[in-house]
Design an enzyme around this catalytic site. Sequence first.
Site, PDB file in Angstrom:
ATOM      1  N   TYR A  13       1.481  -1.153  -0.177  1.00 38.83           N
ATOM      2  CA  TYR A  13       0.048  -0.307  -0.189  1.00 38.83           C
ATOM      3  C   TYR A  13       0.674   0.851   0.410  1.00 38.83           C
ATOM      4  CZ  TYR A  13      -3.542   3.626   1.691  1.00 38.83           C
ATOM      5  OH  TYR A  13      -4.376   3.844   1.778  1.00 38.83           O
ATOM      6  N   LYS A  39      -1.933  -1.335  -4.214  1.00 42.13           N
ATOM      7  CA  LYS A  39      -3.171  -0.689  -3.929  1.00 42.13           C
ATOM      8  C   LYS A  39      -2.057   1.243  -3.818  1.00 42.13           C
ATOM      9  CE  LYS A  39      -6.142   2.132  -1.270  1.00 42.13           C
ATOM     10  NZ  LYS A  39      -6.388   2.472  -0.227  1.00 42.13           N
TER      11      LYS A  39
END
Length: 295
Positions: free
Chosen positions: A134, A162
């Site tokens: 992330y 992500k």
Amino acid sequence: MNFGKVLTAMVTPFDKHEEIDFQALDHLIDHLINNGSDGLVVAGTTGESPTLTHEERIKLFEYVVKKVNGAVPVIAGTGSNYTKASIELTKEVAKTGVDGVMLVAPYYNKPSQDSMYEHFKVIAESTELPVMLYNVPGRTGVDMDVSTVVRLSQIDNIVSIKDASGNLEKMTNIIRLTDDNFSVYSGEDSLTLPALAIGADGIVSVSSHIIGNDMQEMIQRFEQGQVAEAANIHQRVLPVMQEMFANPSPVPVKTALNLQSVPVGKVRLPLIELTDEQLQNLQSVLSDFEHSKMI
């Protein structure tokens, strides 16, 4: 590894005493699965992870896994700026039956690229669970280089990222330089369609709490080659997406859910509720969006 097209970064419902409201959580999960969510990301930024205790996180993961019962993937946020703590939480979370973990880039410490590589590497090596990286530089203060992501993608169970950098050029290079089985998700709702156009796999979304079905339709139209139709949906949902981040997240999305009879309570300090003016702006955007669907 593909977890789906629309993954919802789920809010954490609280009751009036600011404890996790599991009855509201039950309702929220049903709402999300029935309204376009292919998967749930639990205890991430939108889930107010910085204000959740270790014990609360474990209870949250256990409840969501049991409630979902395999209907959609459940990804647990186990990232930390303390590597050892992240390893310990990840090991404990593995016992709950989650389908993967999401590891945020270490925040506040401002590690180098090599430091970030070692951080993610040792956490990934401590578990058999699939790992989603992330990258969210606006919150962490560090931005993962493309080369760092590519190196990490070569570790067997680091299967996804992500990317909330908002940098489509960077995302394109990650897609270009990683294997096809390494999935790339946008972490910026407003870039869902542009990200798909450069080859991203989908979106880890906040707005999908409110417009999940519309986002699914937009993606389906795009994949069917109906680009103009997808663009029309993008233009229609964009004001809602922007409003979800007009004030510190997840304050707007929690407010919107409460307005739409999906009770999730308030946020914990240090976040505070919307002002009257901010609330009016949110209500106006939601009203305009509903009106646009009838035209």
